[in-house]
Write a protein that holds these residues in place. Sequence first.
Motif, short mmCIF file in Angstrom:
data_model
loop_
_atom_site.label_atom_id
_atom_site.label_comp_id
_atom_site.label_asym_id
_atom_site.label_seq_id
_atom_site.Cartn_x
_atom_site.Cartn_y
_atom_site.Cartn_z
N TYR A 16 0.95 -0.95 0.06
CA TYR A 16 0.00 -0.26 0.11
C TYR A 16 0.91 0.95 -0.36
O TYR A 16 1.92 1.04 0.25
CB TYR A 16 -0.96 0.23 1.20
N THR A 142 -10.07 0.19 -6.75
CA THR A 142 -10.62 1.41 -7.92
C THR A 142 -11.65 1.59 -6.31
O THR A 142 -12.52 2.80 -5.80
CB THR A 142 -10.82 1.14 -8.55
N LEU A 144 -14.29 0.36 -2.65
CA LEU A 144 -14.21 -0.08 -1.31
C LEU A 144 -14.64 -1.83 -0.58
O LEU A 144 -14.95 -1.13 0.34
CB LEU A 144 -13.99 1.35 -0.14
N LEU A 178 -2.34 -1.35 -2.83
CA LEU A 178 -4.04 -0.56 -2.37
C LEU A 178 -2.91 0.94 -2.85
O LEU A 178 -1.98 1.29 -2.15
CB LEU A 178 -4.05 -0.53 -0.90
N PRO A 180 -3.76 5.21 -3.23
CA PRO A 180 -4.82 5.89 -3.16
C PRO A 180 -5.24 6.68 -4.67
O PRO A 180 -6.51 6.95 -5.52
CB PRO A 180 -4.50 7.08 -2.14
N THR A 183 -7.82 5.55 -7.51
CA THR A 183 -9.05 5.88 -6.92
C THR A 183 -10.05 7.03 -7.63
O THR A 183 -10.76 7.61 -7.25
CB THR A 183 -9.38 5.36 -5.12
N ARG A 243 -7.88 9.07 1.33
CA ARG A 243 -8.46 7.85 1.05
C ARG A 243 -7.42 6.60 0.89
O ARG A 243 -8.06 5.90 0.71
CB ARG A 243 -8.08 7.94 -0.45
N GLN A 247 -9.21 2.64 2.02
CA GLN A 247 -8.50 1.88 1.85
C GLN A 247 -7.70 0.88 2.85
O GLN A 247 -8.34 -0.53 3.22
CB GLN A 247 -7.71 1.77 0.64
N SER A 250 -11.28 -0.46 5.00
CA SER A 250 -11.81 -1.79 3.87
C SER A 250 -10.88 -2.95 4.00
O SER A 250 -11.61 -3.87 4.14
CB SER A 250 -12.11 -1.24 2.68
N TRP A 251 -9.82 -3.18 4.30
CA TRP A 251 -8.86 -4.21 3.89
C TRP A 251 -9.23 -4.95 5.58
O TRP A 251 -9.91 -5.85 5.27
CB TRP A 251 -7.81 -3.34 3.84
#
Length: 379
Positions: A16, A142, A144, A178, A180, A183, A243, A247, A250-251
């Motif tokens: 990430y 891209t 979440l 990941l 950002p 996105t 952002r 991410q 969401s992980w």
Amino acid sequence: MTAGRVVFTDMEEVRYGKPAGQSVAALVESYGAERVFVMASGTLDRETDEVEKVRRALGNKCVGTFASMPAHSPRSAVIAATRQAREAKADLIVTVGGGSITDGAKAVQLCLANGIQSVEEIDKIRAADVKAPVVRQISIPTTLSAGEFSGIAGVTNEATKVKEMFRHPLTIPRAVILDPEVTRHTPMWLFLSTGIRAVDHCVEGVCSNESTEFTNASALHGLGMLARGLPRVLADPKDMKARLDCQIGSWLSMGGLAAGVPMGASHGIGYVLGAVFDVPHGHTSCIMLPWVMRWNKPANADKQAAVAAAMGHPGKDAGDVLDQFIADLGMPRTLGAVKIGREHFERIAKQAMGTPWVPRNPRLIHGPAEIQEILTLAA
């Protein structure tokens, strides 16, 4: 004494905060892959240079691109992508896009491994003795919705309008990247609504009767990151730190589901709304989650209190906190907002009972009549 079981996945790593092209090139090199097949969002491929950046990073190892996956990963598109990947003799799949691309590629892995040639033959990959994927996947998400952190592929059967689940431990991507920056091109409504999908993972994971201390830790921290990060992205779309926080949130939201904790009625009803009425993944959670929480409260008020606290509102009603949070992001909050009327409730209720999640909702759902109670609240 508390007893439990936590399952760990076959994902090897998450990278990430670095450019996606740089990360994917390093991973492909480390895997020794030579024939990389890209599955990407059509809009992202046509209207931005993000997919081209990935192709450039892959160089002559890129053997093709599939950019025609509709929402909810229909069987016909999975077969089309499988044929193209098979003809290209792919030894690795890289996805660039949202949940439908990610899930579609998981299904492609199974179709390649099991010689699936047609829409009808997809039924074969539901068997217990399904062959393990050999062509694995790297995912560059891209949105979440976080499907890249699961070994479950949701595929829509166009003939029955049912969203079916296909799974194998090795369908989970080998790695997730990941970035950002990728996105930035995601429409704001889609970024925010899939962020609520991730919130839904956190909330239903914590509120499940089968949650564990391990999964609660992941979900509650992820929920806090999303609760803080999503409004910051709405306020300043160029805030890459916000952002990335979303991410990572969401992980973390997938810790429970990946470890074997079931979701509840919000996910179960959402499957039907998506497959039958083509409601986007994120919007199903925006609409259903607060109402499911209110209906469930007699069964898990203590867990709902932890949800409200994680979102920065200790002592408040979690359903109300979620409803206000979703409203402040400008997302739909009722079935009427997506033009689903009461005349459809009986069908939705019956079909939702057949999903894997409704029978494991924390407040026991005995039959379709109780699903209709929730739908009436959400009307």
